[in-house]
Write a protein that holds these residues in place. Structure first.
Motif, mmCIF file in Angstrom:
data_model
loop_
_atom_site.group_PDB
_atom_site.id
_atom_site.type_symbol
_atom_site.label_atom_id
_atom_site.label_comp_id
_atom_site.label_asym_id
_atom_site.label_seq_id
_atom_site.Cartn_x
_atom_site.Cartn_y
_atom_site.Cartn_z
ATOM 1 N N ALA A 40 0.844 -1.199 0.000
ATOM 2 C CA ALA A 40 0.000 0.000 0.000
ATOM 3 C C ALA A 40 0.876 1.245 0.000
ATOM 4 O O ALA A 40 2.053 1.201 0.389
ATOM 5 C CB ALA A 40 -0.907 -0.009 1.220
ATOM 6 N N ASP A 41 0.312 2.364 -0.417
ATOM 7 C CA ASP A 41 1.075 3.619 -0.473
ATOM 8 C C ASP A 41 0.893 4.464 0.781
ATOM 9 O O ASP A 41 1.822 5.141 1.215
ATOM 10 C CB ASP A 41 0.648 4.420 -1.707
ATOM 11 N N TYR A 42 -0.313 4.443 1.358
ATOM 12 C CA TYR A 42 -0.601 5.202 2.576
ATOM 13 C C TYR A 42 -1.352 4.319 3.561
ATOM 14 O O TYR A 42 -2.051 3.381 3.155
ATOM 15 C CB TYR A 42 -1.469 6.426 2.279
ATOM 16 N N ALA A 43 -1.237 4.644 4.839
ATOM 17 C CA ALA A 43 -1.993 3.915 5.850
ATOM 18 C C ALA A 43 -2.218 4.784 7.081
ATOM 19 O O ALA A 43 -1.366 5.608 7.438
ATOM 20 C CB ALA A 43 -1.257 2.644 6.262
ATOM 21 N N ILE A 44 -3.364 4.613 7.710
ATOM 22 C CA ILE A 44 -3.642 5.205 9.017
ATOM 23 C C ILE A 44 -4.360 4.150 9.856
ATOM 24 O O ILE A 44 -4.902 3.178 9.317
ATOM 25 C CB ILE A 44 -4.520 6.479 8.941
ATOM 26 N N ASN A 45 -4.364 4.344 11.170
ATOM 27 C CA ASN A 45 -5.116 3.440 12.036
ATOM 28 C C ASN A 45 -6.613 3.641 11.848
ATOM 29 O O ASN A 45 -7.047 4.659 11.304
ATOM 30 C CB ASN A 45 -4.739 3.662 13.498
ATOM 31 N N GLY A 46 -7.384 2.658 12.306
ATOM 32 C CA GLY A 46 -8.828 2.714 12.130
ATOM 33 C C GLY A 46 -9.580 3.205 13.351
ATOM 34 O O GLY A 46 -9.098 4.048 14.106
ATOM 35 N N THR A 47 -10.763 2.668 13.557
ATOM 36 C CA THR A 47 -11.641 3.109 14.626
ATOM 37 C C THR A 47 -11.314 2.400 15.944
ATOM 38 O O THR A 47 -10.349 1.636 16.035
ATOM 39 C CB THR A 47 -13.119 2.903 14.238
#
Length: 220
Positions: A40-47
């Motif tokens: 993947a190119d970008y990632a952030i944490n979820g809920t």
């Protein structure tokens, strides 16, 4: 990889190939390993999630499978994984009985949805955002949302490290996002969970915490 304490970025939806949610509840590996594996190119944490079981505790649907249900209606982001232009803020009832009068649940048309605390809607801050006590106070934050620049809709991330000078209260953050032109925004899990990883600009907001799931973005 350059560690940062504050990241704000917007990506044109027209340049995104797909937006997916990665289930980390069984493997429980680091975000670094996830990025290496998925490319993947970008990632952030979820809920929000249960730190014992790693299962989400707010409405979440990933890869067409509902992971968390609720008897209440939430506002969150809904989209088809391979159609980024479908990404939008909408109502998320995990209990289909809420739509009994309509005869169908419109969220069934989408592969993914995620909800937590709405901060901005229709370009205006929410006066009294709803969040748990654990998300209150001055903390690191992870926010996902959209804005429109020159007629083009963009996917937005804003992530700050817990304990840094950029940590903030939800209400103050909502005002900042409105000033920055965000059309809508949902605050996700925060504090020690707030993480960001980007291959294109070689930056990340790092914490050692292993989160239950992550939102991944793949560019065309």
């Amino acid at each position: 990889m350059i560690n940062k304490t504050c990241i704000g970025i917007s990506i044109p939806l027209s340049k995104i190939k797909k937006i997916s949610i990665y289930d980390n509840s069984k493997r429980r590996t680091s975000l670094y390993n996830i990025m290496k594996e998925t490319k993947a190119d970008y990632a952030i944490n979820g809920t929000l999630y249960n730190t014992r079981t790693f299962k989400p505790v707010c409405p979440l649907k990933m890869d067409d499978n509902v992971q968390c249900k609720s008897i209440y209606t939430y506002t969150g982001y809904i989209w088809k994984e391979n159609k980024p232009d479908s990404f939008h803020l909408g109502l998320i009832p995990s209990d289909t009985s809420i739509y009994s009068k309509l005869g169908r649940n419109p969220t069934l048309d989408y592969d993914n949805y995620i909800a937590c605390c709405v901060l901005v809607k229709d370009g205006k801050e929410i006066d009294k955002p709803i969040y748990t006590a654990a998300q209150g106070g001055r903390r690191g934050r992870t926010v996902i949302g959209t804005k429109i620049i020159n007629g083009e809709k963009r996917l937005c991330f804003y992530v700050t490290k817990d304990g840094s000078i950029y940590a903030s209260k939800p209400e103050k953050l909502a005002k900042l996002l409105v000033k920055s032109g965000w059309k809508d925004a949902v605050m996700l899990d925060s504090g020690g969970s707030s993480q960001y990883y980007s291959k294109p600009d070689n930056r990340r907001v790092y914490t050692p915490r292993i989160n239950g799931h992550y939102i991944l973005v793949y560019l065309k």
